[in-house]
Write a protein that holds these residues in place. Structure first.
Motif, PDB file in Angstrom:
ATOM      1  N   ALA A 126      68.590 104.933  31.844  1.00  0.00           N
ATOM      2  CA  ALA A 126      67.491 103.970  31.871  1.00  0.00           C
ATOM      3  C   ALA A 126      66.853 103.824  30.493  1.00  0.00           C
ATOM      4  O   ALA A 126      66.561 102.704  30.042  1.00  0.00           O
ATOM      5  N   TYR A 127      66.655 104.945  29.824  1.00  0.00           N
ATOM      6  CA  TYR A 127      66.026 104.915  28.496  1.00  0.00           C
ATOM      7  C   TYR A 127      66.852 104.123  27.501  1.00  0.00           C
ATOM      8  O   TYR A 127      66.340 103.246  26.788  1.00  0.00           O
ATOM      9  N   MET A 128      68.136 104.412  27.437  1.00  0.00           N
ATOM     10  CA  MET A 128      68.983 103.717  26.466  1.00  0.00           C
ATOM     11  C   MET A 128      69.203 102.259  26.854  1.00  0.00           C
ATOM     12  O   MET A 128      69.254 101.376  25.987  1.00  0.00           O
ATOM     13  N   ALA A 129      69.309 101.979  28.145  1.00  0.00           N
ATOM     14  CA  ALA A 129      69.484 100.596  28.587  1.00  0.00           C
ATOM     15  C   ALA A 129      68.282  99.748  28.220  1.00  0.00           C
ATOM     16  O   ALA A 129      68.427  98.585  27.812  1.00  0.00           O
ATOM     17  N   GLN A 130      67.088 100.306  28.344  1.00  0.00           N
ATOM     18  CA  GLN A 130      65.914  99.538  27.959  1.00  0.00           C
ATOM     19  C   GLN A 130      65.930  99.239  26.471  1.00  0.00           C
ATOM     20  O   GLN A 130      65.647  98.114  26.052  1.00  0.00           O
ATOM     21  N   GLY A 167      70.369  99.874  40.360  1.00  0.00           N
ATOM     22  CA  GLY A 167      71.174 100.388  39.268  1.00  0.00           C
ATOM     23  C   GLY A 167      70.637 100.023  37.906  1.00  0.00           C
ATOM     24  O   GLY A 167      71.247 100.360  36.886  1.00  0.00           O
ATOM     25  N   GLY A 168      69.493  99.343  37.880  1.00  0.00           N
ATOM     26  CA  GLY A 168      68.875  98.961  36.624  1.00  0.00           C
ATOM     27  C   GLY A 168      67.874 100.007  36.143  1.00  0.00           C
ATOM     28  O   GLY A 168      67.793 101.125  36.676  1.00  0.00           O
ATOM     29  N   ILE A 169      67.082  99.631  35.165  1.00  0.00           N
ATOM     30  CA  ILE A 169      66.192 100.576  34.476  1.00  0.00           C
ATOM     31  C   ILE A 169      65.213 101.251  35.431  1.00  0.00           C
ATOM     32  O   ILE A 169      65.155 102.490  35.524  1.00  0.00           O
ATOM     33  N   LEU A 170      64.424 100.464  36.138  1.00  0.00           N
ATOM     34  CA  LEU A 170      63.397 101.051  36.997  1.00  0.00           C
ATOM     35  C   LEU A 170      64.006 101.804  38.171  1.00  0.00           C
ATOM     36  O   LEU A 170      63.525 102.880  38.550  1.00  0.00           O
ATOM     37  N   ASP A 171      65.075 101.269  38.730  1.00  0.00           N
ATOM     38  CA  ASP A 171      65.746 101.939  39.839  1.00  0.00           C
ATOM     39  C   ASP A 171      66.328 103.274  39.393  1.00  0.00           C
ATOM     40  O   ASP A 171      66.209 104.285  40.111  1.00  0.00           O
ATOM     41  N   ASN A 172      66.940 103.325  38.234  1.00  0.00           N
ATOM     42  CA  ASN A 172      67.519 104.585  37.764  1.00  0.00           C
ATOM     43  C   ASN A 172      66.453 105.620  37.440  1.00  0.00           C
ATOM     44  O   ASN A 172      66.679 106.823  37.623  1.00  0.00           O
ATOM     45  N   LEU A 173      65.300 105.173  36.972  1.00  0.00           N
ATOM     46  CA  LEU A 173      64.210 106.127  36.745  1.00  0.00           C
ATOM     47  C   LEU A 173      63.747 106.724  38.072  1.00  0.00           C
ATOM     48  O   LEU A 173      63.529 107.942  38.178  1.00  0.00           O
ATOM     49  N   ASP A 174      63.601 105.879  39.085  1.00  0.00           N
ATOM     50  CA  ASP A 174      63.203 106.392  40.404  1.00  0.00           C
ATOM     51  C   ASP A 174      64.258 107.346  40.957  1.00  0.00           C
ATOM     52  O   ASP A 174      63.932 108.412  41.507  1.00  0.00           O
ATOM     53  N   LYS A 175      65.522 106.978  40.832  1.00  0.00           N
ATOM     54  CA  LYS A 175      66.597 107.838  41.329  1.00  0.00           C
ATOM     55  C   LYS A 175      66.673 109.139  40.542  1.00  0.00           C
ATOM     56  O   LYS A 175      66.969 110.203  41.105  1.00  0.00           O
ATOM     57  N   ALA A 206      60.322 110.823  32.631  1.00  0.00           N
ATOM     58  CA  ALA A 206      60.712 109.649  33.417  1.00  0.00           C
ATOM     59  C   ALA A 206      59.500 108.808  33.802  1.00  0.00           C
ATOM     60  O   ALA A 206      59.538 107.572  33.761  1.00  0.00           O
ATOM     61  N   ASN A 207      58.415 109.441  34.184  1.00  0.00           N
ATOM     62  CA  ASN A 207      57.230 108.677  34.572  1.00  0.00           C
ATOM     63  C   ASN A 207      56.589 107.972  33.380  1.00  0.00           C
ATOM     64  O   ASN A 207      56.093 106.845  33.513  1.00  0.00           O
ATOM     65  N   SER A 208      56.610 108.602  32.222  1.00  0.00           N
ATOM     66  CA  SER A 208      56.121 107.917  31.020  1.00  0.00           C
ATOM     67  C   SER A 208      57.017 106.725  30.687  1.00  0.00           C
ATOM     68  O   SER A 208      56.531 105.660  30.290  1.00  0.00           O
TER      69      SER A 208
END
Length: 480
Positions: A126-130, A167-175, A206-208
């Protein structure tokens, strides 16, 4: 700055310079297939991405964000972004590490022994994708990171989907958070240069990152309730001791890479006029950490140069401009690769409070962010700093301007973050470059690299058409 950097053991595996395909070819016995230990993959991804993006941040990101400028024949500084020099080509950094990270994620999801790596791998993805989509806009994503089975002809996905879809940024952070919170195994997380295996700190990280991603898209999506929920729970990075960073060393191979280049290359990058004026107007002592007094100064003062000069037509005396500080060359053990920090989180929350997304005192959050940013950059906070021009409600400014400017200052060499946040907020005010090669416009996206046109032609052509011929001046989705 914390977390002493370990020697990178996987140099022997060739992962630092090899693409995923090279790795498979060099390290696979066709009669007995093997896999890389997940601890080595995790360490590889964290180090390689952090090291390379810190280099990119100094050599290219800081030019776009007008923290510093270049003295000699730098076309990138004049906004010819298709002409990278020393830096300015982050595309392969993202894709190499996202593909290696996908190998890690697949191991974690297919082998119960490696389950502990699933959360960190999802968070890093998620971090790198953003970072990738914020620079380029629509990019190959959902079909692009299939490890050794990947393709160079993946379609371009819409930035909106990369942020919001499954499978995107926010979803992967939650997962990723869920995977960490439900992990019950006894296997320790190894190879973790950020938190030394502390899973609770990965959740803070992840929350940050969620706060950052939500604020980034806040002009397009109603994010107030999601930001408020994270703030209410309070499980995000709150102190510099919990920052997602790792330290460089003072000597090769793990020192800040730009410091290892020849002196002529290092000294070519000097204080920008934009940065000088902002720090001087704020009476900000960090100028002495970021830069050195110019050599011809007899009073220890600093001098900046306008960005984007045409060195063939402008006579420049290097000794009249301030070079980068010792932190970036002689004392790089005090410098680190920055993934996410407490001060950035505090500034995000200050903006959220100012916009009434959360119920909190924006000035207090802002002041905490400033204090932590000074601490991070090894500078004592002057007693009157937050009551003078840098005050939250200083005359002639707005809260958003003050928050954004302080975040911009502290984001020096942090990849391209200063430029990305300027695109989102418009602060601080950038100056027109002296000899623009982009019709006087400050770019609002990075161009797709030439190799995409050659290797992924059909998909590239569609993406180029959607960006007016791969223009630098077509805003990404969240900036439209």
């Amino acid at each position: 700055m914390k977390n002493t950097l370990y020697k990178i053991l996987i140099l022997s595996l060739g992962l630092f310079t090899a693409c995923t395909a090279d790795f498979e070819e060099k390290n696979t016995n066709p009669n007995a297939p093997v896999t890389v230990q997940p601890s080595l993959l995790l360490r590889q991804v964290i180090y390689d991405f952090g090291e390379q993006m810190s280099y990119e941040g100094f050599a290219a990101g800081d030019l776009l964000s007008q923290h510093r400028t270049a003295l000699d024949f730098n076309l990138f500084d004049r906004h010819a972004l298709k002409s990278p020099q020393l830096g300015g080509n982050p595309w392969p950094v993202f894709y190499t590490n996202l593909r290696d990270n996908e190998l890690l994620l697949k191991q974690a999801q297919s082998n119960e022994t490696f389950k502990v790596y699933e959360g960190p791998a999802l968070i890093l993805k998620a971090y790198m994708a953003q970072g990738l989509t914020d620079l380029f806009g629509d990019v190959p994503y959902f079909e692009a990171f299939n490890g050794i089975d990947g393709t160079v002809t993946a379609p371009y996905d819409a930035q909106e989907a990369i942020y919001l879809a499954e499978g995107g940024i926010l979803d992967n952070l939650d997962k990723g958070i869920l995977a960490l919170n439900t992990y019950t195994g006894a296997v320790a997380l190894e190879g973790d240069l950020l938190f030394s295996g502390n899973l609770d700190k990965w959740v803070l990280f992840a929350n940050s990152l969620k706060l950052k991603a939500l604020m980034r898209i806040s002009s397009k999506e109603d994010v107030a309730s999601q930001i408020a929920a994270i703030f209410s729970e309070g499980n995000y990075i709150k102190t510099n001791a919990d920052n997602a960073t790792f330290d460089f060393t003072n000597s090769a191979p793990n020192s800040f890479r730009f410091a290892q280049l020849r002196a002529g290359d290092f000294n070519n990058f000097v204080l920008s006029e934009t940065m000088e004026e902002i720090l001087t107007d704020l009476n900000d002592d960090r100028i002495g950490v970021f830069f050195r007094p110019f050599a011809n100064s007899t009073t220890g003062t600093f001098n900046g140069l306008i960005n984007g000069i045409n060195a063939s037509q402008t006579s420049i005396e290097p000794a009249n401009y301030s070079r980068a500080g010792t932190l970036f060359k002689e004392n790089t053990s005090e410098l680190n690769a920055n993934f996410m920090t407490s001060w950035e989180t505090q500034f995000i929350l200050a903006e959220a409070a100012a916009k009434n997304y959360i119920t909190a005192d924006a000035a207090t959050l802002y002041n905490t962010g400033v204090q932590q940013a000074f601490e991070y950059w090894l500078t004592d906070l002057p007693a009157d700093y937050l009551t003078g021009p840098a005050a939250y409600n200083a005359a002639g400014t707005t809260p958003l301007q003050q928050i954004s400017t302080q975040k911009w200052i502290a984001n020096i060499i942090n990849g391209y973050e200063g430029w990305v946040e300027w695109r989102r907020t418009g602060f601080p005010a950038f100056k027109p470059v002296a000899a623009s090669l982009n019709d006087g416009l400050i770019p609002v996206r990075m161009p797709y690299p030439a190799e995409e046109e050659a290797l992924n032609a059909d998909n590239y052509n569609s993406a180029a058409q959607a960006t007016n011929g791969n223009s630098l001046d077509v805003a990404v989705w969240w900036d439209e």
